[in-house]
Motif scaffolding. Structure first.
Motif, short mmCIF file in Angstrom:
data_model
loop_
_atom_site.label_atom_id
_atom_site.label_comp_id
_atom_site.label_asym_id
_atom_site.label_seq_id
_atom_site.Cartn_x
_atom_site.Cartn_y
_atom_site.Cartn_z
N GLN A 28 -9.45 18.14 26.95
CA GLN A 28 -10.08 16.96 27.56
C GLN A 28 -9.35 15.68 27.17
O GLN A 28 -9.20 14.76 27.99
N LEU A 29 -8.90 15.62 25.92
CA LEU A 29 -8.11 14.46 25.50
C LEU A 29 -6.82 14.37 26.30
O LEU A 29 -6.39 13.28 26.70
N LEU A 30 -6.20 15.52 26.54
CA LEU A 30 -4.99 15.55 27.36
C LEU A 30 -5.29 15.11 28.78
O LEU A 30 -4.49 14.38 29.39
N ASP A 31 -6.44 15.50 29.31
CA ASP A 31 -6.87 15.02 30.63
C ASP A 31 -6.85 13.50 30.68
O ASP A 31 -6.40 12.89 31.65
N GLY A 32 -7.38 12.88 29.61
CA GLY A 32 -7.43 11.42 29.56
C GLY A 32 -6.05 10.80 29.56
O GLY A 32 -5.82 9.76 30.20
N VAL B 27 2.10 6.58 38.00
CA VAL B 27 2.96 7.76 38.01
C VAL B 27 2.23 8.89 38.71
O VAL B 27 1.17 9.32 38.26
N PRO B 28 2.76 9.42 39.81
CA PRO B 28 2.09 10.52 40.51
C PRO B 28 1.99 11.75 39.60
O PRO B 28 2.89 12.00 38.79
N VAL B 29 0.93 12.51 39.75
CA VAL B 29 0.72 13.67 38.87
C VAL B 29 1.87 14.67 38.99
O VAL B 29 2.22 15.34 38.02
N GLU B 30 2.48 14.75 40.17
CA GLU B 30 3.59 15.69 40.35
C GLU B 30 4.87 15.21 39.67
O GLU B 30 5.90 15.90 39.71
N ARG B 31 4.82 14.03 39.03
CA ARG B 31 5.95 13.54 38.24
C ARG B 31 5.58 13.40 36.76
O ARG B 31 6.22 12.66 36.02
N ILE B 32 4.56 14.13 36.36
CA ILE B 32 4.15 14.15 34.95
C ILE B 32 4.48 15.53 34.37
O ILE B 32 4.17 16.55 34.98
N LEU B 33 5.12 15.52 33.21
CA LEU B 33 5.41 16.76 32.51
C LEU B 33 4.62 16.79 31.21
O LEU B 33 4.42 15.75 30.58
N SER C 24 -9.82 34.21 32.23
CA SER C 24 -10.66 33.10 32.66
C SER C 24 -9.88 32.03 33.41
O SER C 24 -10.43 30.99 33.75
N ALA C 25 -8.61 32.27 33.66
CA ALA C 25 -7.78 31.26 34.33
C ALA C 25 -8.29 31.00 35.74
O ALA C 25 -8.78 31.89 36.42
N ALA C 26 -8.15 29.75 36.15
CA ALA C 26 -8.53 29.39 37.52
C ALA C 26 -7.67 30.17 38.51
O ALA C 26 -6.48 30.39 38.29
N ALA C 27 -8.28 30.60 39.59
CA ALA C 27 -7.59 31.49 40.53
C ALA C 27 -6.72 30.74 41.53
O ALA C 27 -5.82 31.33 42.13
N GLU C 28 -6.98 29.46 41.73
CA GLU C 28 -6.24 28.72 42.74
C GLU C 28 -5.60 27.50 42.12
O GLU C 28 -5.98 27.05 41.05
N GLY C 29 -4.63 26.97 42.83
CA GLY C 29 -3.95 25.77 42.36
C GLY C 29 -2.48 26.04 42.12
O GLY C 29 -2.06 27.18 41.91
N PRO C 30 -1.66 25.00 42.13
CA PRO C 30 -0.22 25.16 41.96
C PRO C 30 0.12 25.61 40.54
O PRO C 30 -0.60 25.33 39.60
N LEU C 31 1.21 26.34 40.43
CA LEU C 31 1.67 26.85 39.15
C LEU C 31 2.98 26.16 38.76
O LEU C 31 4.01 26.42 39.38
N LEU D 251 -3.87 26.58 32.39
CA LEU D 251 -4.59 27.69 33.02
C LEU D 251 -5.73 27.21 33.91
O LEU D 251 -6.18 27.95 34.79
N ARG D 252 -6.21 25.99 33.68
CA ARG D 252 -7.29 25.48 34.54
C ARG D 252 -6.76 25.05 35.90
O ARG D 252 -7.51 24.91 36.86
N ARG D 253 -5.47 24.80 35.96
CA ARG D 253 -4.80 24.38 37.20
C ARG D 253 -5.44 23.14 37.81
O ARG D 253 -5.44 22.97 39.05
N ARG D 254 -5.94 22.27 36.97
CA ARG D 254 -6.54 21.04 37.48
C ARG D 254 -5.47 20.05 37.91
O ARG D 254 -5.67 19.30 38.87
N TRP D 255 -4.36 20.04 37.18
CA TRP D 255 -3.32 19.04 37.43
C TRP D 255 -2.05 19.71 37.95
O TRP D 255 -1.46 20.52 37.25
N PRO D 256 -1.61 19.38 39.16
CA PRO D 256 -0.35 19.93 39.68
C PRO D 256 0.86 19.20 39.11
O PRO D 256 1.60 18.50 39.81
#
Length: 222
Positions: free
Chosen positions: A93-97, A107-113, A154-161, A129-134
């Motif tokens: 959750q801290l990383l989410d923040g 900065v677009p999320v697709e340009r964050i490492l 328990s990994a999320a089934a959908e979302g970019p990898l 594994l939550r695949r919340r952030w592409p």
């Protein structure tokens, strides 16, 4: 844990449109990997904002309760259960923040490492594994995926990898390389494109590893 983390920030140029959020290991702080920037960055790369957060201070069970900067408590030696799962979730959750803060900066999320060493890498892989952030990619150095089987189940089934760069020391006494190899296999089975590197070193980073990581990042920035 507080939701506001202090960070060390290093921008390689004006108005960066890429960000690398880099989590340190147990007992270190955000300054630990800041010196890697000039060794890693190449002249032709776009401007990058490196964000090195300080983990909260908390007592660590395996170290007789001694308080230190940590992303989660280490409660035992068995790698299937040594990481405090609630602590890992809190640091995710801290990383989410931190990710949200970079998006707010433009900065677009697709340009964050996302990068992490040891404990920090465990949080980064758990977050993925939550695949919340592409995000653009994951960098996992001398680390592993806590409770790989349960996490994979328990990994999320959908979302970019995102692509994953994993590197480990063959002589690592802290996290045996076999544990990291097992984690890499679990990630591959989930569909993550993992690039694996192994070096004759202990729980550290070496020059050859930095070169290989630079090559991997170079492909991301093209």
């Amino acid at each position: 844990m507080s939701q506001a983390l202090e960070t060390v920030v290093n921008e390689t140029g004006a108005d960066p449109q890429w960000s690398v959020i880099w989590l340190h290991g147990l007992g270190a702080d955000g300054h630990d990997f800041a010196p890697i920037v000039p060794e890693l960055v190449r002249e032709h790369w776009p401007a990058i904002r490196f964000v090195f957060p300080h983990a909260p201070v908390q007592p660590i069970t395996i170290n007789n309760g001694l308080p230190m900067r940590a992303w989660y408590d280490i409660v035992g030696m068995d790698f299937r259960s040594r990481a405090d799962s609630a602590g890992v979730a809190a640091s995710v959750q801290l990383l989410d923040g931190l990710i949200e803060a970079e998006i707010a900066r433009g900065v677009p999320v697709e340009r964050i490492l996302l990068a992490g060493f040891s404990q920090g890498g465990a949080v980064v892989l758990s977050s993925a594994l939550r695949r919340r952030w592409p995000v653009a990619g994951l960098i996992a150095l001398s680390t592993y995926l806590p409770d790989a089987e349960a996490a994979a189940a328990s990994a999320a089934a959908e979302g970019p990898l995102p692509p994953v760069f994993m590197a480990h020391g063959q002589k690592d006494p802290v996290i045996p390389q076999d544990v990291a190899v097992h984690s890499a296999k679990a990630l591959k089975e989930l569909g993550f494109p993992v690039e694996w590197h192994s070096y004759f070193m202990v729980h550290q980073v070496c020059a050859e590893e930095i070169q290989a990581l630079g090559d991997w990042l170079d492909a991301r920035f093209r």
